[in-house]
Scaffold this motif. Structure first.
Motif, PDB file in Angstrom:
ATOM      1  N   LEU A  76       0.842  -1.206   0.000  1.00  0.00           N
ATOM      2  CA  LEU A  76       0.000   0.000   0.000  1.00  0.00           C
ATOM      3  C   LEU A  76       0.872   1.248   0.000  1.00  0.00           C
ATOM      4  O   LEU A  76       0.567   2.235  -0.676  1.00  0.00           O
ATOM      5  N   LEU A  79       2.254   2.048  -3.500  1.00  0.00           N
ATOM      6  CA  LEU A  79       1.217   2.646  -4.352  1.00  0.00           C
ATOM      7  C   LEU A  79       0.992   4.115  -3.982  1.00  0.00           C
ATOM      8  O   LEU A  79       0.997   4.991  -4.846  1.00  0.00           O
ATOM      9  N   ALA A  80       0.830   4.362  -2.686  1.00  0.00           N
ATOM     10  CA  ALA A  80       0.502   5.724  -2.256  1.00  0.00           C
ATOM     11  C   ALA A  80       1.685   6.671  -2.448  1.00  0.00           C
ATOM     12  O   ALA A  80       1.508   7.801  -2.916  1.00  0.00           O
ATOM     13  N   ARG A  82       4.184   6.418  -4.564  1.00  0.00           N
ATOM     14  CA  ARG A  82       4.381   6.634  -5.995  1.00  0.00           C
ATOM     15  C   ARG A  82       3.360   7.655  -6.508  1.00  0.00           C
ATOM     16  O   ARG A  82       3.703   8.591  -7.229  1.00  0.00           O
ATOM     17  N   ALA A  83       2.090   7.465  -6.108  1.00  0.00           N
ATOM     18  CA  ALA A  83       1.040   8.392  -6.547  1.00  0.00           C
ATOM     19  C   ALA A  83       1.334   9.797  -6.039  1.00  0.00           C
ATOM     20  O   ALA A  83       1.204  10.773  -6.766  1.00  0.00           O
ATOM     21  N   ARG A  86       4.783  11.229  -7.828  1.00  0.00           N
ATOM     22  CA  ARG A  86       4.941  11.275  -9.277  1.00  0.00           C
ATOM     23  C   ARG A  86       3.782  11.975  -9.972  1.00  0.00           C
ATOM     24  O   ARG A  86       3.957  12.573 -11.017  1.00  0.00           O
ATOM     25  N   PHE A  87       2.584  11.908  -9.406  1.00  0.00           N
ATOM     26  CA  PHE A  87       1.403  12.407 -10.110  1.00  0.00           C
ATOM     27  C   PHE A  87       0.706  13.509  -9.331  1.00  0.00           C
ATOM     28  O   PHE A  87       0.720  13.530  -8.110  1.00  0.00           O
ATOM     29  N   ILE A  95      -6.851  13.006   0.304  1.00  0.00           N
ATOM     30  CA  ILE A  95      -6.681  11.555   0.211  1.00  0.00           C
ATOM     31  C   ILE A  95      -5.455  11.124   1.009  1.00  0.00           C
ATOM     32  O   ILE A  95      -5.524  10.215   1.850  1.00  0.00           O
ATOM     33  N   MET A  96      -4.326  11.814   0.777  1.00  0.00           N
ATOM     34  CA  MET A  96      -3.101  11.446   1.504  1.00  0.00           C
ATOM     35  C   MET A  96      -3.271  11.712   3.003  1.00  0.00           C
ATOM     36  O   MET A  96      -2.773  10.960   3.831  1.00  0.00           O
ATOM     37  N   LEU A  98      -5.971  11.424   4.797  1.00  0.00           N
ATOM     38  CA  LEU A  98      -6.707  10.316   5.416  1.00  0.00           C
ATOM     39  C   LEU A  98      -5.798   9.101   5.593  1.00  0.00           C
ATOM     40  O   LEU A  98      -5.787   8.467   6.653  1.00  0.00           O
ATOM     41  N   ILE A  99      -4.996   8.803   4.564  1.00  0.00           N
ATOM     42  CA  ILE A  99      -4.125   7.628   4.650  1.00  0.00           C
ATOM     43  C   ILE A  99      -3.065   7.812   5.749  1.00  0.00           C
ATOM     44  O   ILE A  99      -2.716   6.869   6.447  1.00  0.00           O
TER      45      ILE A  99
ATOM     46  N   GLU B  14      -2.246  11.805 -16.467  1.00  0.00           N
ATOM     47  CA  GLU B  14      -1.527  11.940 -15.192  1.00  0.00           C
ATOM     48  C   GLU B  14      -2.493  11.758 -14.029  1.00  0.00           C
ATOM     49  O   GLU B  14      -2.246  10.991 -13.113  1.00  0.00           O
ATOM     50  N   GLN B  17      -3.776   8.230 -13.792  1.00  0.00           N
ATOM     51  CA  GLN B  17      -2.763   7.315 -13.247  1.00  0.00           C
ATOM     52  C   GLN B  17      -2.599   7.504 -11.747  1.00  0.00           C
ATOM     53  O   GLN B  17      -2.448   6.533 -11.006  1.00  0.00           O
ATOM     54  N   GLY B  18      -2.628   8.786 -11.333  1.00  0.00           N
ATOM     55  CA  GLY B  18      -2.522   9.072  -9.906  1.00  0.00           C
ATOM     56  C   GLY B  18      -3.649   8.398  -9.136  1.00  0.00           C
ATOM     57  O   GLY B  18      -3.411   7.708  -8.149  1.00  0.00           O
ATOM     58  N   LEU B  21      -3.308   4.592  -8.935  1.00  0.00           N
ATOM     59  CA  LEU B  21      -2.321   4.137  -7.952  1.00  0.00           C
ATOM     60  C   LEU B  21      -2.822   4.301  -6.526  1.00  0.00           C
ATOM     61  O   LEU B  21      -2.662   3.409  -5.691  1.00  0.00           O
ATOM     62  N   VAL B  22      -3.443   5.455  -6.264  1.00  0.00           N
ATOM     63  CA  VAL B  22      -3.786   5.761  -4.881  1.00  0.00           C
ATOM     64  C   VAL B  22      -5.091   5.068  -4.468  1.00  0.00           C
ATOM     65  O   VAL B  22      -5.415   5.007  -3.288  1.00  0.00           O
ATOM     66  N   THR B  24      -6.145   1.911  -4.172  1.00  0.00           N
ATOM     67  CA  THR B  24      -6.128   0.818  -3.197  1.00  0.00           C
ATOM     68  C   THR B  24      -5.831   1.318  -1.776  1.00  0.00           C
ATOM     69  O   THR B  24      -6.616   1.042  -0.871  1.00  0.00           O
ATOM     70  N   PRO B  25      -4.713   2.043  -1.564  1.00  0.00           N
ATOM     71  CA  PRO B  25      -4.500   2.525  -0.196  1.00  0.00           C
ATOM     72  C   PRO B  25      -5.623   3.429   0.305  1.00  0.00           C
ATOM     73  O   PRO B  25      -5.981   3.383   1.492  1.00  0.00           O
ATOM     74  N   PHE B  26      -6.206   4.222  -0.594  1.00  0.00           N
ATOM     75  CA  PHE B  26      -7.301   5.097  -0.187  1.00  0.00           C
ATOM     76  C   PHE B  26      -8.522   4.281   0.215  1.00  0.00           C
ATOM     77  O   PHE B  26      -9.130   4.537   1.267  1.00  0.00           O
ATOM     78  N   ALA B  29      -7.934   2.816   3.613  1.00  0.00           N
ATOM     79  CA  ALA B  29      -8.102   3.793   4.695  1.00  0.00           C
ATOM     80  C   ALA B  29      -9.570   4.167   4.868  1.00  0.00           C
ATOM     81  O   ALA B  29     -10.044   4.376   5.980  1.00  0.00           O
ATOM     82  N   LEU B  33     -10.691   2.858   8.246  1.00  0.00           N
ATOM     83  CA  LEU B  33     -10.443   3.977   9.150  1.00  0.00           C
ATOM     84  C   LEU B  33     -11.626   4.938   9.165  1.00  0.00           C
ATOM     85  O   LEU B  33     -12.234   5.154  10.203  1.00  0.00           O
TER      86      LEU B  33
END
Lengths: 267, 294
Positions: A76, A79-80, A82-83, A86-87, A95-96, A98-99, B14, B17-18, B21-22, B24-26, B29, B33
């Motif tokens: 996980l 993935l997070a 990298r996202a 990079r993007f 989103i970040m 919350l994670i 872009e 793709q972002g 990627l995000v 699954t972790p999102f 959570a 959570l």
């Protein structure tokens, strides 16, 4: 200013290391009371460790949980991170956020909220429920480590590979992955260490099979069992120092490989 | 124009793709959570009588939390302990971060940071238990002081009370305070300090007018990362706090696992979070001027 600060720093390190330094003293002390003066040297408490089946079951349970949590959290995290590095995409901050939230959330809140949902769904507690919770708290650490690994990556390397005919995936696999590999290993080791040591979430979600810290917690109530706990603690400290040294080695190698300035620290 | 279109297409991909990627972790959570946190809030408006859960929405738990003095006392004490721990941790951590950043040669900085973080990664339970051994009546601290002739009888105000909780937690959260401050100090352009001194400021004035304001983002981060999790600590109050050192997490645990009153536990958890959240927001508002441009 340098001299007083250095003295202070050394005193502070002594404060930080005080509990750990005492551990081996009592683990090898030939007396059941955990207090000074020390009585003499003994291997007895370590010998007793080998004879407790409940402890062995707890260790095995903890290792399974820690390995699974480390692997899942690092996936996980990759993935997070990298996202995030990079993007650009709308809502990235939220989103970040919350994670990464479990990093500051009290663990008891994570534990009770998961417990409530699991019980409402009628699911039975066990190793897997602890893994669910541990992945949640390990992922932010994994992301923090991997973020710096991905951030220091030169994007043009990947673009060059794509221009030379590699696909996105193969350029990721052949260029990016090897460069961030030290970060991945470091993340696996840190997540493993966190999960192995985590108590509160395991305490609430473990069901009938205790993890090692939950087992330890049970033992702390019995004064006669404390020396054995000290022996176990000594082994745990040695094991985590070895794991962390390996993690630090890989983190530094990663930093050196991507040519980034080494500031130290995992966080 | 052509270029603009490729750029836009590139931009869209872009974004896609972002998200890809995000996702699954999102999702993880969100499901494990956000949903459970929502559930806890909902639970706090329900009631439970042993095993039967009454799902009619009511403020009964909150009324009880405010009318029962024990709950209020535990909440206030937890907040005060967290505040004291934060103050102690950040004040003692700052000089360390400053020392490592300004006086340790660059090639040895990461070794210092590594040394500081090691104790943090070793068994939390055992570390807390050992503080009990250090601070106890016949503990290491008292025996040493007695041996040195500094005191005549063991000090009793250092174990099984709030002081012990503060010392132990300040130890547990030390790296959380040191690292963000260290990172902020590392970012400071050293030429600014030289400029300050060249313009006639003393070392002390340069520190207060240049270094400290520039280090504030790290200090603020340290305060939040110590203050918020501390309020939920369960192990430390239980092991070294004694009866007067218990905190709200101990009561939450009792409600959930012993009294079978999850809704009441949920209400206390929500209240504790609301309190730290409010304090954190006020703190952020007060320090906002230091964070501008960050």
């Amino acid at each position: 200013m340098k001299r007083p600060l250095r003295v202070y720093a050394i005193l502070y390190l002594a404060f930080l290391y005080a509990p750990i330094a005492l551990l081996p003293l009592f683990a090898f002390n030939d007396g059941t009371v955990i207090a000074f003066p020390l009585r003499g040297f003994t291997w007895e408490w370590f010998r007793q460790l080998a004879e407790i089946p409940a402890l062995h079951a707890a260790v095995l349970n903890s290792l399974t949980i820690a390995l699974s949590s480390a692997a899942l959290a690092t996936c996980l995290g990759i993935l997070a991170a990298r996202a995030a590095t990079r993007f650009a995409f709308p809502g990235k901050k939220g989103i970040m956020g919350l994670i990464m939230l479990p990093l500051v959330l009290p663990e008891i809140i994570v534990a009770v909220s998961l417990l409530v949902v699991l019980l409402q769904l009628g699911l039975s507690l066990g190793a897997w429920t602890v893994i669910l919770g541990h992945v949640l708290i390990c992922t932010p650490f994994s992301i923090a480590i991997l973020n710096s690994a991905f951030q220091s990556l030169d994007l043009s390397l990947e673009e060059a590979a794509i221009d030379l005919g590699e696909t996105r995936w193969s350029s990721f696999r052949l260029i990016t992955l090897p460069l961030v590999m030290p970060g991945i290993i470091s993340s696996l080791l840190i997540s493993f260490t966190i999960s192995l040591d985590e108590f509160i979430i395991a305490f609430f979600l473990t069901g009938t099979e205790p993890t090692l810290p939950v087992y330890l917690w049970g033992q702390l109530r019995f004064p006669q069992k404390i020396p054995v706990v000290m022996a176990l603690g000594t082994i745990l400290v040695v094991a985590s120092v070895i794991l962390l040294t390996i993690a630090e080695y890989f983190r530094r190698r990663g930093a050196a490989r991507t040519g980034q300035a080494d500031t130290g620290g995992f966080l | 124009m052509n270029e603009g279109r490729t750029k836009r297409r590139h931009g869209r991909s872009e974004t896609a793709q972002g998200y890809l990627l995000v996702a699954t972790p999102f999702a993880y959570a969100l499901l494990l959570l956000a949903v459970p946190l929502g559930a806890i809030v909902m639970f706090s408006f329900w009631t439970q009588d042993y095993l039967t859960l009454d799902k009619t929405l009511t403020l009964k738990n909150y009324r009880e939390a405010f009318s029962e003095p024990l709950y209020g006392e535990l909440l206030i004490r937890s907040l005060l302990v967290s505040g004291a721990v934060t103050l102690a941790t950040v004040l003692t951590a700052f000089p360390i971060a400053y020392f490592v950043s300004f006086y340790v040669p660059p090639e040895r900085k990461s070794m210092w940071i590594f040394l500081i973080t090691i104790p943090f990664w070793t068994s939390y339970l055992i570390r807390v238990f050992l503080w009990k051994v250090i601070l106890g009546y016949n503990g290491v601290f008292n025996t040493t002081l007695l041996g040195l002739g500094i005191i005549d009888e063991p000090l009793t105000f250092i174990l099984y009370n709030v002081n012990a909780v503060v010392i132990t937690l300040a130890h547990a959260y030390a790296p959380f305070a040191i690292l963000p401050i260290f990172v902020a100090l590392e970012k400071i352009d050293r030429t600014l300090l030289e400029a300050g001194r060249d313009l006639g400021e003393s070392y002390v004035m340069t520190f207060f007018r240049v270094t400290l304001p520039l280090a504030m983002p790290g200090v603020v981060a340290a305060v939040l990362i110590v203050f918020i999790p501390t309020i939920g600590d369960y192990v430390t109050p239980r092991l070294v706090g004694g009866p007067d050192g218990l905190m709200i997490a101990n009561m939450i645990q009792t409600q959930f696992l012993k009294l079978n009153n999850a809704p009441m536990g949920a209400a206390l958890a929500v209240l504790a979070m609301a309190m730290v959240g409010a304090v954190a927001l006020v703190f952020l508002a007060l320090t906002r001027r230091f964070l501008r441009g960050q």
